[in-house]
Design an enzyme around this catalytic site. Structure first.
Site, PDB file in Angstrom:
ATOM      1  N   ASP A 258      38.297  38.566  48.611  1.00  0.00           N
ATOM      2  CA  ASP A 258      38.226  37.895  47.309  1.00  0.00           C
ATOM      3  C   ASP A 258      37.264  36.723  47.473  1.00  0.00           C
ATOM      4  O   ASP A 258      37.517  35.795  48.243  1.00  0.00           O
ATOM      5  CB  ASP A 258      39.637  37.404  46.949  1.00  0.00           C
ATOM      6  N   ILE A 259      36.154  36.751  46.756  1.00  0.00           N
ATOM      7  CA  ILE A 259      35.095  35.760  46.974  1.00  0.00           C
ATOM      8  C   ILE A 259      35.565  34.348  46.606  1.00  0.00           C
ATOM      9  O   ILE A 259      35.019  33.369  47.117  1.00  0.00           O
ATOM     10  CB  ILE A 259      33.801  36.166  46.220  1.00  0.00           C
TER      11      ILE A 259
ATOM     12  N   ASN B  30      27.290  36.408  32.846  1.00  0.00           N
ATOM     13  CA  ASN B  30      26.529  37.028  31.749  1.00  0.00           C
ATOM     14  C   ASN B  30      25.538  36.003  31.198  1.00  0.00           C
ATOM     15  O   ASN B  30      25.653  34.806  31.469  1.00  0.00           O
ATOM     16  CB  ASN B  30      27.463  37.553  30.651  1.00  0.00           C
TER      17      ASN B  30
ATOM     18  N   GLY C   7      36.325  40.442  35.504  1.00  0.00           N
ATOM     19  CA  GLY C   7      35.832  40.698  36.849  1.00  0.00           C
ATOM     20  C   GLY C   7      35.763  39.453  37.699  1.00  0.00           C
ATOM     21  O   GLY C   7      36.620  38.564  37.612  1.00  0.00           O
ATOM     22  N   VAL C   8      34.714  39.374  38.499  1.00  0.00           N
ATOM     23  CA  VAL C   8      34.593  38.257  39.439  1.00  0.00           C
ATOM     24  C   VAL C   8      34.404  36.936  38.693  1.00  0.00           C
ATOM     25  O   VAL C   8      34.874  35.888  39.127  1.00  0.00           O
ATOM     26  CB  VAL C   8      33.466  38.547  40.472  1.00  0.00           C
ATOM     27  N   ASP C   9      33.744  37.001  37.544  1.00  0.00           N
ATOM     28  CA  ASP C   9      33.530  35.796  36.733  1.00  0.00           C
ATOM     29  C   ASP C   9      34.882  35.184  36.297  1.00  0.00           C
ATOM     30  O   ASP C   9      35.114  33.978  36.467  1.00  0.00           O
ATOM     31  CB  ASP C   9      32.694  36.186  35.503  1.00  0.00           C
TER      32      ASP C   9
ATOM     33  N   SER D  94      26.550  43.342  39.330  1.00  0.00           N
ATOM     34  CA  SER D  94      26.264  44.406  38.340  1.00  0.00           C
ATOM     35  C   SER D  94      27.025  45.712  38.547  1.00  0.00           C
ATOM     36  O   SER D  94      26.912  46.615  37.717  1.00  0.00           O
ATOM     37  CB  SER D  94      24.750  44.736  38.244  1.00  0.00           C
ATOM     38  N   THR D  95      27.786  45.848  39.644  1.00  0.00           N
ATOM     39  CA  THR D  95      28.402  47.164  39.905  1.00  0.00           C
ATOM     40  C   THR D  95      29.818  47.293  39.354  1.00  0.00           C
ATOM     41  O   THR D  95      30.486  48.293  39.600  1.00  0.00           O
ATOM     42  CB  THR D  95      28.424  47.488  41.421  1.00  0.00           C
TER      43      THR D  95
ATOM     44  N   TYR E 111      29.117  45.990  34.454  1.00  0.00           N
ATOM     45  CA  TYR E 111      27.730  46.295  34.092  1.00  0.00           C
ATOM     46  C   TYR E 111      27.259  47.676  34.548  1.00  0.00           C
ATOM     47  O   TYR E 111      26.144  48.087  34.238  1.00  0.00           O
ATOM     48  CB  TYR E 111      26.788  45.205  34.607  1.00  0.00           C
TER      49      TYR E 111
HETATM   50  P1  ADP Z   1      29.217  42.811  36.590  1.00  0.00           P
HETATM   51  O1  ADP Z   1      29.455  42.502  35.132  1.00  0.00           O
HETATM   52  O2  ADP Z   1      27.986  42.127  37.148  1.00  0.00           O
HETATM   53  O3  ADP Z   1      29.250  44.274  36.870  1.00  0.00           O
HETATM   54  P2  ADP Z   1      31.930  42.441  37.616  1.00  0.00           P
HETATM   55  O4  ADP Z   1      32.640  41.155  37.860  1.00  0.00           O
HETATM   56  O5  ADP Z   1      32.488  43.366  36.595  1.00  0.00           O
HETATM   57  O6  ADP Z   1      30.412  42.060  37.347  1.00  0.00           O
HETATM   58  O7  ADP Z   1      31.859  43.245  38.987  1.00  0.00           O
HETATM   59  C1  ADP Z   1      31.015  42.911  40.062  1.00  0.00           C
HETATM   60  C2  ADP Z   1      31.717  43.264  41.351  1.00  0.00           C
HETATM   61  O8  ADP Z   1      32.624  42.200  41.670  1.00  0.00           O
HETATM   62  C3  ADP Z   1      32.574  44.529  41.290  1.00  0.00           C
HETATM   63  O9  ADP Z   1      32.323  45.272  42.467  1.00  0.00           O
HETATM   64  C4  ADP Z   1      34.001  43.986  41.283  1.00  0.00           C
HETATM   65  O10 ADP Z   1      34.881  44.892  41.905  1.00  0.00           O
HETATM   66  C5  ADP Z   1      33.839  42.753  42.120  1.00  0.00           C
HETATM   67  N1  ADP Z   1      34.883  41.712  42.032  1.00  0.00           N
HETATM   68  C6  ADP Z   1      35.794  41.481  41.053  1.00  0.00           C
HETATM   69  N2  ADP Z   1      36.566  40.418  41.388  1.00  0.00           N
HETATM   70  C7  ADP Z   1      36.135  39.974  42.596  1.00  0.00           C
HETATM   71  C8  ADP Z   1      36.522  38.924  43.497  1.00  0.00           C
HETATM   72  N3  ADP Z   1      37.529  38.096  43.208  1.00  0.00           N
HETATM   73  N4  ADP Z   1      35.838  38.787  44.671  1.00  0.00           N
HETATM   74  C9  ADP Z   1      34.818  39.614  44.976  1.00  0.00           C
HETATM   75  N5  ADP Z   1      34.397  40.613  44.187  1.00  0.00           N
HETATM   76  C10 ADP Z   1      35.061  40.800  43.012  1.00  0.00           C
END
Ligand code: ADP
Length: 183
Positions: free
Chosen positions: A17-18, A31, A39-41, A128-129, A132
């Site tokens: 988890d980043i 975005n 997601g990560v955001d 983006s994976t 997006y």
């Molecule tokens: P995007 O809109 O750029 O595709 P997302 O957040 O939907 O961004 O996904 C980007 C990547 O981040 C995906 O592989 C998702 O599984 C991953 N992700 C989601 N939450 C976390 C987290 N807490 N730490 C690391 N990676 C994450």
């Protein structure tokens, strides 16, 4: 998994988890409205607290947002990092709308920002994976190529780049790309 570069620089891949990564900077997959999302955001804003969005509100007020392929910098609030680089990856629309170059540009911009801030460590998610929709194998190849090029170039302060992948399958894709096309 780790790979070594000239000058003791290191590229690392891990599952995790980043928001828990104690790097000088972590990268957010934001975005272009810098508006917060899932997601990560969403995870970064939840864990980092409201100060990050307040800073983004100011940036949005001045510049209207952030173009795809670029990134903006904020402090990291309650996160263990010092900075968050909010990078805007492309939405995948088949791959013929400039997506590869825009994705590469995200990574290049963040690496450049890291050098400008004079930091030693940075952590990336797989931009983006998720929502997006970028196919992860192609995205991994681009991400690893940009980071590898940067670490091989030798100039610069950045010592360690970590990809924090959110699942074992994502990790395996990045690891197989790195094994196939080592530095
Ligand atoms: P995007 O809109 O750029 O595709 P997302 O957040 O939907 O961004 O996904 C980007 C990547 O981040 C995906 O592989 C998702 O599984 C991953 N992700 C989601 N939450 C976390 C987290 N807490 N730490 C690391 N990676 C994450």
């Amino acid at each position: 998994m780790e790979q070594n570069f000239p000058g003791g620089k290191i590229l690392r891949l891990k599952v995790g988890d980043i928001t828990r990564e104690p790097a000088d900077a972590i990268v957010n997959a934001a975005n272009s409205a810098l508006a917060g999302g899932g997601g990560v955001d969403g995870a970064i804003h939840r864990a980092g607290g409201p100060s990050i969005m307040r800073e983004l509100d100011q940036i949005r007020g001045k510049s209207g947002g952030c173009p795809t392929g670029s990134a903006v910098v904020t402090a990291a609030g309650l996160l263990p990092a010092r900075f968050v680089f909010h990078a805007v990856g492309p939405v995948y629309r088949g791959g013929k709308h400039g997506e590869p170059e825009l994705l590469a540009s995200c990574y290049r911009t963040c690496l450049q920002l890291a050098e400008e801030q004079g930091i030693a460590t940075i952590a990336f998610p797989s931009i983006s994976t998720g929502i997006y929709g970028y196919p992860i194998r192609e995205a991994a190849r681009i991400a690893l190529a940009e980071v590898t090029r940067h670490l091989n170039a030798q100039a610069g302060m950045l010592q360690q780049v970590t990809f924090v992948l959110f699942s074992e399958p994502d990790y395996r894709v990045y690891a197989s790309c790195l094994e196939r096309e080592p530095a």
